[in-house]
Design a protein around this motif. Structure first.
Motif, PDB file in Angstrom:
ATOM      1  N   ALA A  25       0.152   5.180   5.863  1.00 61.70           N
ATOM      2  CA  ALA A  25       0.671   4.940   6.966  1.00 61.70           C
ATOM      3  C   ALA A  25       2.157   4.960   6.713  1.00 61.70           C
ATOM      4  N   ASP A  26       2.611   4.511   5.549  1.00 63.14           N
ATOM      5  CA  ASP A  26       4.204   4.227   5.359  1.00 63.14           C
ATOM      6  C   ASP A  26       4.703   5.261   4.113  1.00 63.14           C
ATOM      7  N   VAL A  83       4.546  -8.696  -0.026  1.00 64.83           N
ATOM      8  CA  VAL A  83       5.576  -7.844  -0.152  1.00 64.83           C
ATOM      9  C   VAL A  83       5.584  -7.108  -1.606  1.00 64.83           C
ATOM     10  N   LEU A  84       5.768  -7.911  -2.491  1.00 63.20           N
ATOM     11  CA  LEU A  84       5.556  -7.861  -3.798  1.00 63.20           C
ATOM     12  C   LEU A  84       4.560  -6.888  -4.276  1.00 63.20           C
ATOM     13  N   TYR A  85       3.131  -7.185  -3.787  1.00 60.31           N
ATOM     14  CA  TYR A  85       1.774  -6.451  -3.945  1.00 60.31           C
ATOM     15  C   TYR A  85       2.042  -5.045  -3.391  1.00 60.31           C
ATOM     16  N   ARG A  86       2.522  -4.989  -2.285  1.00 57.61           N
ATOM     17  CA  ARG A  86       2.581  -3.624  -1.761  1.00 57.61           C
ATOM     18  C   ARG A  86       3.763  -2.874  -2.317  1.00 57.61           C
ATOM     19  N   SER A 121       2.049   0.380  -4.000  1.00 57.69           N
ATOM     20  CA  SER A 121       2.158   1.734  -3.250  1.00 57.69           C
ATOM     21  C   SER A 121       3.530   2.130  -3.227  1.00 57.69           C
ATOM     22  N   VAL A 122       4.395   1.257  -2.714  1.00 61.66           N
ATOM     23  CA  VAL A 122       6.054   1.742  -2.240  1.00 61.66           C
ATOM     24  C   VAL A 122       6.853   2.144  -3.461  1.00 61.66           C
ATOM     25  N   ARG A 123       6.665   1.612  -4.890  1.00 58.72           N
ATOM     26  CA  ARG A 123       7.409   2.151  -5.728  1.00 58.72           C
ATOM     27  C   ARG A 123       6.762   3.422  -6.371  1.00 58.72           C
TER      28      ARG A 123
END
Length: 206
Positions: free
Chosen positions: A50-51, A148-151, A155-157
């Motif tokens: 989604a992001d 936040v750190l898990y996400r 996936s974010v990094r």
């Protein structure tokens, strides 16, 4: 004139765009608003895509809206809720002499890049971007540090390394946003001015 800003999460794209609008006007098209409605999907299929992936963006509608704005026509921009994974309405956006397009994947698609008169990649050190993301998600989205750190690590990094950083090569210029915000905004204005884009005077840059 259409200016595109890309860059990683926490680089300061949205803050720069808001400051630009305050100083010189214009309208804003943020890619997050064009996230596909996933409310009908099972919960396990709604997650990071989604992001964090270009495939989540409705590029057909996005490109069509930018073409409408270039013709001087108003658009009905979607309003997207990341919590509901759904579009919750529309917002009328009037055409303007300056259109600012910002998002993680602004330079990912040929069709979108071809509409951009100026392409600026907003950069910042990775640790600073993470700190900014932590502050935003804790304050605005009610998440915990652990969430936040898990996400971010899950996936974010990885998405940044796969989809965002490689698009730096398409940028006309890179702005490093690791100090006062107004310094970065001044850099953007100076870069646009230097590129001698047609219509520069009419949008109020000075």
């Amino acid at each position: 004139m259409i200016i595109g800003l890309a860059g990683g999460t926490g680089s300061g794209k949205s803050s720069i765009v808001r400051s630009l609008v305050e100083r010189i006007g214009g309208c804003v098209i943020d890619l997050e608003s064009y996230t596909l409605d996933r409310s009908a999907f099972p919960p396990e299929e709604r997650g990071p895509i989604a992001d964090d992936e270009p495939a989540a963006i409705d590029t057909t509608l996005l490109v069509a809206h930018l073409e409408d704005l270039r013709r001087g026509e108003a658009i009905r921009r979607p309003v997207y809720s990341p919590d509901a994974h759904a579009r919750t309405g529309v917002e009328l956006v009037a055409p303007a002499r300056l259109v600012l397009v910002e998002g993680l994947f602004t330079f990912w698609w040929d069709a979108l890049r071809s509409l951009l008169d100026v392409k600026i990649f907003v950069d910042a050190p990775s640790d600073l971007r993470l700190i900014r993301r932590l502050r935003r998600d804790l304050a605005d989205r009610g998440r915990t540090v652990e969430q936040v750190l898990y996400r971010y690590s899950g996936s974010v990094r990885p998405a940044h390394e796969r989809y965002v950083e490689p698009t730096r090569v398409y940028a006309d210029d890179v702005v490093t946003n690791d100090g006062p915000l107004e310094d970065a905004v001044d850099q953007v204005i100076a870069l646009v001015r230097r590129r001698r884009v047609d219509g520069l005077v009419t949008i109020g840059l000075r």
